[in-house]
Design an enzyme around this catalytic site. Structure first.
Site, short mmCIF file in Angstrom:
data_model
loop_
_atom_site.label_atom_id
_atom_site.label_comp_id
_atom_site.label_asym_id
_atom_site.label_seq_id
_atom_site.Cartn_x
_atom_site.Cartn_y
_atom_site.Cartn_z
N PHE A 102 39.06 59.74 45.08
CA PHE A 102 38.54 59.94 46.43
C PHE A 102 38.22 58.59 47.05
O PHE A 102 37.37 58.46 47.90
CB PHE A 102 37.23 60.77 46.41
CG PHE A 102 37.42 62.22 46.07
CD1 PHE A 102 38.69 62.76 45.84
CD2 PHE A 102 36.32 63.07 46.01
CE1 PHE A 102 38.85 64.10 45.53
CE2 PHE A 102 36.47 64.41 45.71
CZ PHE A 102 37.73 64.93 45.46
N CYS B 148 40.76 55.62 47.33
CA CYS B 148 41.74 54.63 47.78
C CYS B 148 41.57 54.38 49.28
O CYS B 148 41.66 55.29 50.08
CB CYS B 148 43.15 55.12 47.47
SG CYS B 148 44.37 53.88 47.88
N ASN C 126 35.63 52.37 43.67
CA ASN C 126 37.00 52.04 44.00
C ASN C 126 36.93 50.77 44.86
O ASN C 126 35.87 50.16 44.99
CB ASN C 126 37.66 53.20 44.74
CG ASN C 126 39.17 53.21 44.51
OD1 ASN C 126 39.82 52.18 44.65
ND2 ASN C 126 39.71 54.37 44.15
N CYS D 243 17.18 16.35 33.30
CA CYS D 243 17.62 16.11 34.68
C CYS D 243 18.66 15.00 34.73
O CYS D 243 18.53 13.96 34.10
CB CYS D 243 16.41 15.72 35.51
SG CYS D 243 16.82 15.28 37.19
N CYS E 132 21.01 14.63 40.15
CA CYS E 132 22.05 14.93 41.14
C CYS E 132 21.47 15.21 42.51
O CYS E 132 22.19 15.19 43.51
CB CYS E 132 22.89 16.12 40.68
SG CYS E 132 21.95 17.65 40.65
N CYS F 242 5.41 25.06 46.19
CA CYS F 242 6.52 25.89 45.70
C CYS F 242 6.20 27.39 45.81
O CYS F 242 5.16 27.83 45.37
CB CYS F 242 6.82 25.53 44.24
SG CYS F 242 8.01 26.61 43.46
N CYS G 282 10.97 30.56 44.79
CA CYS G 282 12.12 31.33 45.29
C CYS G 282 13.31 31.31 44.34
O CYS G 282 14.21 32.12 44.48
CB CYS G 282 12.53 30.81 46.66
SG CYS G 282 13.32 29.19 46.60
C1 FMN Z 1 46.71 46.93 42.62
C2 FMN Z 1 45.66 47.98 42.49
C3 FMN Z 1 46.00 49.31 42.57
C4 FMN Z 1 45.04 50.29 42.43
N1 FMN Z 1 45.41 51.57 42.45
C5 FMN Z 1 44.49 52.54 42.24
C6 FMN Z 1 44.86 53.89 42.13
O1 FMN Z 1 46.02 54.24 42.21
N2 FMN Z 1 43.90 54.80 41.93
C7 FMN Z 1 42.58 54.47 41.82
O2 FMN Z 1 41.74 55.35 41.62
N3 FMN Z 1 42.19 53.19 41.90
C8 FMN Z 1 43.11 52.21 42.10
N4 FMN Z 1 42.71 50.90 42.13
C9 FMN Z 1 41.28 50.58 42.01
C10 FMN Z 1 40.90 50.25 40.57
O3 FMN Z 1 41.08 51.35 39.73
C11 FMN Z 1 39.43 49.83 40.46
O4 FMN Z 1 38.61 50.89 40.90
C12 FMN Z 1 39.11 48.61 41.28
O5 FMN Z 1 40.16 47.70 41.20
C13 FMN Z 1 37.80 47.94 40.84
O6 FMN Z 1 37.84 47.45 39.52
P1 FMN Z 1 38.14 45.91 39.16
O7 FMN Z 1 37.19 45.09 39.92
O8 FMN Z 1 38.01 45.84 37.68
O9 FMN Z 1 39.56 45.64 39.60
C14 FMN Z 1 43.69 49.93 42.27
C15 FMN Z 1 43.35 48.58 42.20
C16 FMN Z 1 44.32 47.63 42.29
C17 FMN Z 1 43.94 46.18 42.19
S1 SF4 Z 2 19.28 19.94 40.36
FE1 SF4 Z 2 19.88 17.89 39.63
S2 SF4 Z 2 18.14 16.58 40.24
FE2 SF4 Z 2 17.43 18.70 40.36
S3 SF4 Z 2 16.51 19.11 38.37
FE3 SF4 Z 2 18.63 19.78 38.24
S4 SF4 Z 2 19.72 17.99 37.43
FE4 SF4 Z 2 17.76 17.25 38.15
S1 SF4 Z 3 13.66 25.73 45.90
FE1 SF4 Z 3 12.16 27.38 45.79
S2 SF4 Z 3 11.54 27.46 43.66
FE2 SF4 Z 3 12.55 25.49 43.94
S3 SF4 Z 3 10.89 24.06 44.42
FE3 SF4 Z 3 11.67 24.83 46.36
S4 SF4 Z 3 10.36 26.57 46.83
FE4 SF4 Z 3 10.07 26.13 44.65
#
Ligand code: FMN
Ligand code: SF4
Ligand code: SF4
Ligand code: FAD
Ligand code: SF4
Lengths: 456, 422
Positions: free
Chosen positions: B133, B135, B200, B343, B346, B379, B382
């Site tokens: 369901f 594609c 999919n 460190c 960089c 800090c 984050c």
């Molecule tokens: C070339 C190609 C053809 C596909 N054909 C089908 C299909 O016929 N039926 C289906 O359910 N999914 C199909 N898919 C989707 C894959 O089964 C799968 O859900 C999707 O690629 C995500 O997985 P992956 O990231 O490991 O590739 C296809 C994907 C690719 C790349």
């Molecule tokens: S990002 Fe680069 S400068 Fe910062 S702590 Fe890592 S290695 Fe050191």
């Molecule tokens: S990037 Fe974020 S975690 Fe790193 S020093 Fe700055 S505020 Fe702190």
């Protein structure tokens, strides 16, 4: 055998003098390395480049396939970026500081990447800078080496009309006449000079030597004439004369100056260059290494380098020393030349055995003669004990100097108003990249001087 | 050694790794090679009415020098004659009775077509069905594939038709091209599907050719939206999986996890978030079937390290840890710490925090190496610096609770506590 030329076959010469750092073959190959670059902030590599090339930026631009932009980034800081990528001792500059070294991983091959972008720019003659409208200002530069060319390019960009006076018949300075043939070819040097002057507004007058009392037949120029005819003058004459050893036998046949030896390799066909069977090279700087390795590559049987201090004090880098070692050169540390013996021709080099004494004022331990000697049987001695400045010329021009090295102030100016200087002529002999930076600094100072209102 | 054998809806396989319905599973030679390589099962390339494919069919997104971070295709269901597919299914099942050979179906939109297709496939020896369901291209324009999966009512109707006829397990494969996968999921569970699978592919344009100005993939000067998959879609798939696993109705049926799984680690993450087994397509299309070896070995070693004996020991284990934002503990706080020995200077942490986070990192100038330290009081924890730092475990986040007690956003408001820390 004695000194002779034509020791090898054409193929052997070809192979021995081929590029020591081959370029990336494909874009993919460059990408693998470019993608490894971390794009550091306030990057250590940039800080270790004397011209402060924005390295992370130009590498990033390779990954985005903006090769023109990449070349522009490089040339903006270093117009000889192409040449520098081949001749810079990067292991002690940018690559030596690459953060990968701190992870014990191979550094980013910055030079090779730099070569990748700049070679494309040269090959396609991408002129990446637009020359500003002519300002009507005229500047004379003496010397078409890295310092002179770099200065000229910055000035030309700003709309200044530049005339370079060069005593040789080709541009590039020691890049063309001094640096080892397996680093840059004469053709490359010529291409690079053409590329630089391609911006327009730069005229190079060859075979024009600055100096007084020229020998008959040589056209001359004097500093006074230049001062009169131009708004400013930049002296970038480098250092040229080889330092004498001042030991007996220096005038025997077979004693050669490294610069002259290399000049010949660069200026004639390899098979025409004479080299001995057993060669001694005196010194351990970049020039000595280049002379020794090239003597070997020309077919010398045995090359021995003698240096009066130890490996710890050597002026060349480890990488360079390795080139010499890999080429099979012998190295003798703590040996100072004492006398060259022979009957008309060189037969022996007598050396004093040295030992390291107390540290001198600079903290370097200076070598002291132990009184013992040893003798090398050689048929050629190449002297690479450094170069000395054009002291006579500089004194004749009434320029302040320190044993011939020009003295400039913080504003790049010599003691004569309007006359600026930089490069080897000032620093006594460093690298190409230092000369390029000096040229930029000089240009900036000159612009301030000739157009103060615009460059405040 | 842990036991990594899998039992999904009673269908057994030596490991939980199936190949998803796609080109790797579209004919006998592929499937035999896959089974010989060690894959636990396959979902045979979707069978249905006869179709015709175009050329070209695939395109990809590369990133940071790596190929195929994301992959897209404009292929249809199987373009081989049904009879040949059925004959080959029979042969494969006979040769590999210990593997899970499931058949994906997408019949025309009427009861008879579905019934007929189901009968033929069961006769051929299929061990289970997966209803496609999902594609997103080509078939939707004919009212099939995602067109069914996007409408809970139509999906429900089709599943009801299927359940009338099928005598073997039925899995319904959901499309991600919806706001939420839950409504269709609920609807098909109500209609009786035994299990669910997701996701999919996601509708996409991977890029535009800067010379021809036509997006990829290129077909005679034109392109269409293609189905996106591969590593790039994993986070989306995990989120959708979690919503299905957490829903009280859909969470009760076995779920087959799909979407960007390339390694045993990816697979474990899907299983921790509720997948009973997993399916792989792009990773196999990029590297070939041999990736199964490390998937099995890695899973086995990890289970041994964690002391899990069977897959059921950890399937779904992480589901309860995904909560609502307003239930998060506001008094929890952690701050970044830089290990100066690791460190490499960089500066990436610095510039990222300085330009885009909370200006919480100090720069002390050095030539060539600057020193970077955290301004602890600034800090906000984050994680950004830690995420961009290229050195493993160089930046760690150290817990520094604001206060010992748990307090969430609702309580915070009720107590009238101050807002805006920065
Ligand atoms: C070339 C190609 C053809 C596909 N054909 C089908 C299909 O016929 N039926 C289906 O359910 N999914 C199909 N898919 C989707 C894959 O089964 C799968 O859900 C999707 O690629 C995500 O997985 P992956 O990231 O490991 O590739 C296809 C994907 C690719 C790349
Ligand atoms: S990002 Fe680069 S400068 Fe910062 S702590 Fe890592 S290695 Fe050191
Ligand atoms: S990037 Fe974020 S975690 Fe790193 S020093 Fe700055 S505020 Fe702190
Ligand atoms: C053998 C050797 C190997 C080297 N190898 C390397 C290397 O591998 N990498 C590296 O980075 N550096 C190397 N160097 C150093 C590098 O070549 C110099 O630092 C650099 O060329 C200096 O540039 P410059 O413009 O100051 O001087 P130069 O390059 O010396 O240029 C000066 C120019 O001025 C001209 N000139 C001089 N006098 C007059 C005058 N009176 N009138 C008119 N023109 C004049 C000269 O002909 C020359 O063209 C090497 C040097 C030598 C000698
Ligand atoms: S230091 Fe190394 S990794 Fe960092 S920007 Fe420079 S070349 Fe790239």
């Amino acid at each position: 055998m004695a000194i002779q030329n034509n020791r090898l076959t054409a193929e052997q010469y070809e192979q021995n003098f081929s590029d020591i750092h081959p370029p990336f073959e494909t874009h993919n190959a460059a990408l693998v390395e470019a993608n490894r670059c971390l794009f550091c902030y306030d990057a250590p590599c940039t800080k270790s480049c004397p011209t402060s090339i924005n390295i992370p930026k130009f590498i990033k631009q390779i990954t985005t396939e903006n090769i023109k932009g990449s070349a522009h980034t490089i040339f903006q800081s270093n117009i000889m970026g192409a040449g520098c990528s081949k001749v810079c001792p990067v292991e002690k500059l940018c690559e030596g500081s690459c953060v990968y070294n701190l992870m014990d991983e191979p550094a980013i091959p910055i030079a090779k990447l730099q070569r990748y972008s700049t070679e494309k720019a040269l090959a396609n003659n991408w002129q990446l800078f637009e020359r500003k409208k002519s300002t009507g200002k005229k500047v004379a530069i003496v010397g078409a080496g890295p310092a002179g060319l770099s200065c000229a390019h910055v000035l030309a960009r700003e709309g200044v009309d530049v005339t370079i006076y060069e005593k040789e018949s080709k541009g590039g300075g020691l890049m063309t006449y001094g640096i080892a043939a397996y680093k840059v070819t004469p053709q490359f040097c010529e291409d690079e000079v053409n590329y630089i002057v391609g911006i327009g507004g730069i005229e190079i007058k060859y075979n024009q030597e600055l100096g007084k009392d020229l020998p008959a037949g040589r056209q001359g120029i004097t500093l006074a004439k230049l001062q009169k005819n131009y708004d400013s003058v930049y002296l970038a004459i480098g250092v040229g004369l080889a330092r004498q050893l001042a030991i007996p036998g220096e005038d025997l046949e077979g004693v050669e100056d490294a610069i002259k030896f290399i000049y010949e390799i660069r200026n004639t066909k390899y098979e025409k260059v004479n080299v001995g069977d057993k060669v001694a090279v005196i010194g351990m700087g970049m020039t000595a290494i280049d002379a020794a390795t090239q003597a070997k590559r020309l077919g010398a049987n045995e090359v021995t380098m003698v240096y009066r201090r130890t490996e710890n004090e050597k002026p060349c880098t480890d990488v360079e020393l390795d080139i010499a070692k890999l080429d099979g050169c012998n190295i003798i540390w703590l040996a100072a030349p004492k006398e060259i013996k022979g009957h008309g021709k060189v037969e022996q080099l007598v050396c004093s055995k040295m030992q390291l004494g107390e540290p001198d004022a600079s903290g370097r331990r200076s070598p002291v003669d132990t009184g013992e000697t040893f003798t090398l049987n050689v048929d050629m001695v190449i002297k690479a004990a450094g170069q000395i400045p054009y002291e006579a010329l500089i004194k004749d021009c009434a320029l302040n100097n320190n044993h011939g090295k020009l003295i400039i102030d913080a504003n790049q100016s010599t003691n004569i108003k309007g006359v600026f200087a930089g490069g080897d002529a000032v620093n006594g002999g460093k690298e190409v990249v230092d000369a390029v930076q000096a040229g930029k600094d000089g240009a900036k100072a000159i612009l301030n001087y000739i157009m103060p209102q615009m460059h405040e | 050694m842990a036991n990594i054998s899998s039992n999904f809806l009673g269908i057994k396989s030596p490991n939980p790794f199936w190949l998803a319905s796609a080109p790797p599973t579209d004919k006998k030679i592929n499937v035999i090679r896959a089974y010989e390589a060690g894959w636990g099962g396959v979902v045979w390339k979707t069978l249905g009415s006869q179709v015709k494919n175009v050329s070209s069919r695939y395109s990809a997104v590369d990133y940071g020098g790596q190929r195929v971070m994301g992959f897209n295709n404009i292929e249809l269901i199987s373009d081989r004659p049904l009879d040949i597919n059925l004959k080959e299914i029979t042969e494969v099942v006979k040769l590999f009775p210990d593997r899970a050979t499931i058949v994906s179906l997408m019949a025309d939109n009427n009861r008879e077509s579905w019934h007929e297709l189901i009968k033929k496939c069961e006769d051929a020896g299929a061990m289970g069905f997966e209803l496609n369901f999902g594609c997103p291209h080509g078939m939707t324009e004919r009212g099939m594939g995602a067109a069914v999966g996007q409408d809970p009512e139509i999906a429900c109707m089709v599943v009801e038709w299927v359940m009338e006829k099928a005598t073997i397990p039925v899995i319904t494969k959901l499309t991600p091209n919806v706001h939420s996968v839950v409504p269709t999921g609920r609807s098909v569970v109500k209609a009786g599907t035994h299990g669910l699978s997701l996701i999919n592919t996601i509708q996409s344009i991977t890029g535009v050719d800067l010379d021809t100005f036509v997006p990829n993939p290129y077909v005679a000067g034109k392109s269409v939206f293609g189905g996106y998959c591969g590593p790039a879609v994993k986070p989306i798939a995990l989120k959708m999986l979690t919503t299905i696993a957490q829903d009280e109705l859909t969470g009760k049926v076995p779920i087959s996890g799909i979407g960007g799984i390339s390694t045993w680690k990816d697979a474990v993450e899907f299983m921790l978030l509720g997948a009973g087994n997993v399916q792989v397509c792009t990773a196999a299309m990029k590297h070939g079937f041999r990736i199964i070896e490390d998937m099995c070995e890695g899973l086995n070693n990890w289970m041994d390290e964690k002391g899990f004996k069977t897959l059921n020991d950890f399937i779904g284990k992480s589901v309860p840890t995904v909560t609502h934002w307003e239930d998060l503990d506001i008094n929890y706080h952690h701050i970044a710490k830089i290990n100066q020995d690791k460190c490499i200077h960089c500066g990436l942490c610095y510039i990222t925090c300085e330009d885009t986070s909370h200006q919480s990192i100090n720069l002390t100038y050095g030539k060539p190496y600057n020193t970077y330290t955290i301004k602890e009081e600034e800090c906000v924890g984050c994680n950004l610096c830690k995420l961009v730092c290229p050195v493993d475990n160089c930046i760690t986040m150290e817990e520094q609770r604001v206060a010992p007690e748990y307090i969430n956003w609702k309580m915070w408001q009720e107590q009238g506590l101050p807002l805006n820390d920065h």
